[in-house]
Design an enzyme around this catalytic site. Structure first.
Site, PDB file in Angstrom:
ATOM      1  N   GLU A 179       0.815  -1.219   0.000  1.00  0.00           N
ATOM      2  CA  GLU A 179       0.000   0.000   0.000  1.00  0.00           C
ATOM      3  C   GLU A 179       0.844   1.262   0.000  1.00  0.00           C
ATOM      4  O   GLU A 179       0.322   2.363  -0.192  1.00  0.00           O
ATOM      5  CB  GLU A 179      -0.977   0.017   1.195  1.00  0.00           C
ATOM      6  CG  GLU A 179      -0.374   0.356   2.540  1.00  0.00           C
ATOM      7  CD  GLU A 179       0.284  -0.829   3.208  1.00  0.00           C
ATOM      8  OE1 GLU A 179       0.200  -0.926   4.425  1.00  0.00           O
ATOM      9  OE2 GLU A 179       0.896  -1.669   2.511  1.00  0.00           O
ATOM     10  N   ASP A 232      -2.529  -6.249   9.193  1.00  0.00           N
ATOM     11  CA  ASP A 232      -3.547  -5.984  10.202  1.00  0.00           C
ATOM     12  C   ASP A 232      -4.918  -5.923   9.523  1.00  0.00           C
ATOM     13  O   ASP A 232      -5.037  -6.237   8.337  1.00  0.00           O
ATOM     14  CB  ASP A 232      -3.248  -4.681  10.954  1.00  0.00           C
ATOM     15  CG  ASP A 232      -3.174  -3.466  10.027  1.00  0.00           C
ATOM     16  OD1 ASP A 232      -3.512  -3.587   8.826  1.00  0.00           O
ATOM     17  OD2 ASP A 232      -2.774  -2.384  10.497  1.00  0.00           O
ATOM     18  N   GLU A 278      -6.858  -3.385   8.651  1.00  0.00           N
ATOM     19  CA  GLU A 278      -6.933  -2.428   7.544  1.00  0.00           C
ATOM     20  C   GLU A 278      -6.212  -2.979   6.324  1.00  0.00           C
ATOM     21  O   GLU A 278      -6.681  -2.826   5.188  1.00  0.00           O
ATOM     22  CB  GLU A 278      -6.330  -1.081   7.958  1.00  0.00           C
ATOM     23  CG  GLU A 278      -7.125  -0.326   8.998  1.00  0.00           C
ATOM     24  CD  GLU A 278      -8.529   0.026   8.534  1.00  0.00           C
ATOM     25  OE1 GLU A 278      -8.699   0.411   7.368  1.00  0.00           O
ATOM     26  OE2 GLU A 278      -9.468  -0.090   9.353  1.00  0.00           O
ATOM     27  N   TYR A 329       6.650  -4.363  12.376  1.00  0.00           N
ATOM     28  CA  TYR A 329       5.361  -3.697  12.213  1.00  0.00           C
ATOM     29  C   TYR A 329       4.977  -2.972  13.489  1.00  0.00           C
ATOM     30  O   TYR A 329       5.103  -3.509  14.592  1.00  0.00           O
ATOM     31  CB  TYR A 329       4.293  -4.704  11.830  1.00  0.00           C
ATOM     32  CG  TYR A 329       3.001  -4.053  11.403  1.00  0.00           C
ATOM     33  CD1 TYR A 329       2.991  -3.140  10.359  1.00  0.00           C
ATOM     34  CD2 TYR A 329       1.804  -4.336  12.049  1.00  0.00           C
ATOM     35  CE1 TYR A 329       1.818  -2.522   9.960  1.00  0.00           C
ATOM     36  CE2 TYR A 329       0.626  -3.738  11.652  1.00  0.00           C
ATOM     37  CZ  TYR A 329       0.641  -2.824  10.606  1.00  0.00           C
ATOM     38  OH  TYR A 329      -0.510  -2.203  10.234  1.00  0.00           O
ATOM     39  N   ARG A 335       2.033  -1.487  14.552  1.00  0.00           N
ATOM     40  CA  ARG A 335       0.694  -1.496  15.154  1.00  0.00           C
ATOM     41  C   ARG A 335       0.474  -2.847  15.810  1.00  0.00           C
ATOM     42  O   ARG A 335       0.108  -3.823  15.161  1.00  0.00           O
ATOM     43  CB  ARG A 335      -0.371  -1.207  14.103  1.00  0.00           C
ATOM     44  CG  ARG A 335      -0.299   0.216  13.551  1.00  0.00           C
ATOM     45  CD  ARG A 335      -1.448   0.548  12.636  1.00  0.00           C
ATOM     46  NE  ARG A 335      -1.308   1.896  12.098  1.00  0.00           N
ATOM     47  CZ  ARG A 335      -0.707   2.194  10.951  1.00  0.00           C
ATOM     48  NH1 ARG A 335      -0.191   1.202  10.205  1.00  0.00           N
ATOM     49  NH2 ARG A 335      -0.609   3.438  10.534  1.00  0.00           N
ATOM     50  N   HIS A 374       0.968  -9.911  16.137  1.00  0.00           N
ATOM     51  CA  HIS A 374       2.312  -9.531  15.711  1.00  0.00           C
ATOM     52  C   HIS A 374       3.237  -9.484  16.916  1.00  0.00           C
ATOM     53  O   HIS A 374       2.806  -9.401  18.052  1.00  0.00           O
ATOM     54  CB  HIS A 374       2.304  -8.153  15.042  1.00  0.00           C
ATOM     55  CG  HIS A 374       1.247  -7.997  14.015  1.00  0.00           C
ATOM     56  ND1 HIS A 374       1.253  -8.701  12.839  1.00  0.00           N
ATOM     57  CD2 HIS A 374       0.127  -7.232  13.988  1.00  0.00           C
ATOM     58  CE1 HIS A 374       0.183  -8.368  12.126  1.00  0.00           C
ATOM     59  NE2 HIS A 374      -0.515  -7.484  12.808  1.00  0.00           N
TER      60      HIS A 374
END
Length: 772
Positions: free
Chosen positions: A10, A85, A87, A300, A302, A346
């Protein structure tokens, strides 16, 4: 012949980093975030069809989508690698729906870290898109849309157009409003703290504090009582009553989760949650390290887990032994337990490799990047180091009927504090005493040994109990996490939303509710008690989490919520007061006609208005606190006379913002824009912000009607003199991290980029965001 593949992420920055780890057979493209969402112009959810969402391509993403479809046709397989995640799963699902006609061979891959190893591991384990995870994201999105689209019209009708409410954001504002009311209701209580400076026959002298009276705890509430105690201590013979020595161990903090990182960045550097996540995203996606190329420096970002991979632990233990020796390692790797509510999808946030210590990469990082990376590095390394060990001493000193106590602590084995320094990590929320090496150092003492007062002797200091503190961003994140409101991926956006919508403002770094925020909160609490209930919000978050593991059906969950919610909305439309029609009497009299003035609610909040309206149109701007007290705000004076009638002009507010209006209104309707503190370089007149026919702001000379001066700028001028060409002003350029100032004089290339604190520094260039 090798399979040709398309990998879609993304982020353009992530695409750039990943590209160097893959061969010629891989094409790497970026979706630049979500490509589809619910429409902005309507609710986009068919409630009567099982809450079926209507997704549309986001405006401006048609070109991106067309390029992805074209690229998918030319390869054998498509790998979808947005963030690992909810999203990211939604982005992957929407992309798959759009490109499956171009190429049905689609797999989902997850990259916990953007390193060669992380990318190879992800590609080695392709799988189908996780429908449960997507449904979890979709149910949140639909729920938020339903709450926002149904409550907001109520607020528009009853308070002001343009207002919004949110399932989580409104609860966050409630926490801030309630804290402010706690502070206003707080009544300080007096107490006295009594200390004595004490010495033995050998140094150092030390301070002891009143501890007990006749063996019982004592509270000193008045100055008279304090004076009697001080007199008694001064008159008494002091001796050592008890000595307690023990070894104290202090464990390292666990590695970072998202919320803890945001809290620490807020407390140490006053960095917003949003900015913290932006910087962490840059470190995760990859930073150009010169000859190394673009490298993902952290995992990562988040996550609510404190779990670490076995490989990462083994690597950092090797680093610790090499750097500080085997004594700095505990016998076994430290294992930290995540909270019960943690998703644990995670790892904790950690560096991707010990090959990149902060000092090695510092020259390639911005100040903000280096700060965040150093925090993550130190926390990760420290969490696998041995405990710090102190020799702690407690001494009780008898002074007649009163007992004083002194504490001392000396660092014996630094352990993990070798990374953080002897004072320890000044973290938010960790259970740490922050006792520094040598702080409160005590001499060697023996039980029964005589002591004497020295220096200032015994003294009493008046103190008062303090109200609970206002929330900082970090403190609010901690509160929300502890109470189960929101999730790691949402904290930053919630904070930026409630500030951006004028429900909350920052005052000296603290979050303070605005009058609007308090008013909206009170109305929502009264008419939507369930939506604004903290426990209900936390329970809904847990239910939404259960959608992800398949325990709860997403459509059934929405139906259970929506039916009673919709009834409440219909009821509120009828029963909620229309604040625009309410007039609150005051003791203030109109300065023009002498009639009473009342508090009314308008576009910009409360104001005073004359009851003689419409014959008398006198108004006054006020500030109204949560305690109901009002303060009249004197109008700003510009010492500008009306060009039509010559009367003074005053500041007014309209639907398009502030402007100057003639004080002779309504007889004279003269108005003009507010001048900037920058003279027109062409004619010497005033420059002011104006609007073009298309509504775009520009800055032009106010003499354009008088003399026809046509000077204008599209960037906002500021009264800073150019150090190179001596021009009288510079103009603002760029946004956010790239914001700065430049000279508008043709041929002068002077430019700056502003620091976060606002001080200009030499400009740096960055990569532009484009499809890789």
């Amino acid at each position: 012949m090798a399979e040709k593949a398309l990998l879609i992420v993304e982020s353009p920055a992530k695409a750039k980093t990943i590209k160097k780890y893959l061969g010629r057979n891989f094409v790497v493209k970026a979706s630049v975030g979500h490509i589809m969402d619910l429409p902005k112009s309507k609710i986009g959810v068919a409630v009567d069809q099982g809450f079926k969402p209507e997704y549309v391509v986001i405006n401006g993403k048609q070109k991106v989508l067309a390029e992805l479809k074209k690229a998918a046709k030319d390869v054998d397989h498509v790998y979808l690698a947005p963030d690992p995640d909810r999203e990211g799963e939604a982005i992957a699902w929407h992309i798959a729906q759009q490109i499956k006609k171009s190429n049905p061979n689609i797999s989902r891959v997850l990259f916990n870290e953007i390193t060669k190893k992380g990318v190879q591991q992800g590609l080695a384990n392709p799988h189908d898109i996780d429908q449960k995870k997507f449904h979890s994201q979709q149910s949140r999105r639909i729920l938020d849309r339903l709450v926002g689209y149904e409550i907001s019209p109520v607020l528009w009708k009853k308070i002001r157009r343009g207002l919004s409410a949110g399932r989580v954001q409104s609860v966050a504002v409630r926490l801030i409003v309630e804290r402010e009311r706690e502070i206003l209701a707080f009544r300080p209580e007096e107490y006295w703290q009594i200390e004595a400076e004490v010495a033995a026959d050998r140094p150092p002298a030390f301070t002891a504090r009143l501890w007990r009276h006749l063996g019982n705890k004592i509270e000193v509430a008045t100055g008279d009582h304090a004076a009697r105690i001080v007199g008694a201590i001064r008159a008494a013979r002091l001796h050592v009553a008890e000595i307690e020595k023990k070894e104290r161990r202090r464990s390292p903090p666990p590695p970072y989760t998202t919320s803890r990182l945001q809290q620490d960045a807020s407390s140490r550097y006053s960095m917003t949650a949003k900015r913290t996540m932006q910087i962490a995203q840059q470190l995760y996606e990859g930073v150009d390290l010169g000859e190394e190329g673009s490298v993902g420096l952290i995992t990562y970002m988040r996550t609510d887990s404190v779990r670490l991979s076995e490989d990462a632990v083994a690597e950092v233990r090797g680093y610790i032994e090499e750097r500080w020796g085997a004594a700095a390692l505990p016998p076994k790797p430290a294992v930290y337990k995540s909270k019960k509510s943690a998703q644990d999808a995670h790892e904790a946030i950690r560096p991707t490799s010990t090959a990149f210590p902060p000092q090695r990469v510092a020259q390639h990082l911005t100040n903000e990047q280096l700060r965040i990376y150093t925090m993550i590095w130190n926390r990760f390394v420290a969490c696998q180091m041995a405990q710090a060990v102190y020799d702690a001493t407690s001494v009780d000193i008898q002074a007649g009927e009163y007992t004083l106590r002194a504490n001392g602590s000396v660092l014996k084995v630094p352990g993990w504090l070798a990374v953080y320094g002897a004072g320890g990590a000044s973290t938010t929320g960790d259970e740490e005493d922050d006792v520094a090496s040598g702080a409160g150092g005590l001499p060697d003492l023996a039980k029964g040994e005589a002591l004497r007062l020295t220096g200032a002797g015994a003294k009493a200091e008046q103190k008062f109990t303090q109200p609970p503190p206002r929330f900082t961003e970090g403190m609010l994140v901690k509160e929300m996490e502890e109470r189960g409101i929101g999730r790691p991926s949402t904290y930053a956006s919630i904070l930026s939303t409630i500030i951006g919508r004028d429900y909350v403002e920052k005052v000296e770094g603290k979050l303070v509710p605005t009058e609007l925020g308090a008013l909206v909160t009170d109305k929502l609490v009264r008419h939507f008690p369930k939506i604004l209930d903290v426990e209900f919000t936390a329970q809904m978050e847990e239910s939404l989490d259960l959608v992800e593991d398949g325990s709860v059906d997403w459509a059934l969950l929405l139906a259970t919520f929506y039916e009673p919610f919709h009834v409440t909305v219909e009821k509120a439309l009828v029963e909620m007061d229309d604040v625009k029609t309410i007039e609150t009497p005051t003791d203030n009299l109109c300065p023009k006609c002498g009639k009473p003035m009342v508090i009314k609610w308008g576009r910009h909040g409360s104001f005073l208005a004359c009851t003689g309206y419409p014959a008398c149109r006198t108004t006054a701007e006020i500030k109204r606190g949560l305690d109901g007290k009002i303060e009249i705000v004197p109008p700003r004076e510009y010492h500008i006379d009306c060009e039509t009638c010559g009367k003074p002009m005053a500041l007014k507010r309209g639907r398009f913002g502030e402007f100057l209006a003639c004080t002779g209104y309504p007889e004279c309707k003269g108005t003009r824009p507010i001048p900037l503190d920058v003279p027109c370089p062409k004619c010497g007149g005033d420059l002011a912000a104006r609007k073009s026919k298309k509504g775009k702001t520009f800055y032009g000379c106010l003499n354009f009607q008088k003399t026809g001066c046509d000077f204008l700028l599209w960037e906002m001028p500021v009264p800073n003199r150019c150090p190179e060409c001596e021009a009288t002003f510079l103009v603002k350029t760029g946004r956010g991290r790239g914001a700065g100032l430049k000279c508008a004089t043709p041929g002068c290339g002077y430019t700056t980029r502003e620091k976060e604190e606002g001080e200009p520094v030499a400009e740096t260039t960055g990569e532009s965001a484009a499809i890789a």
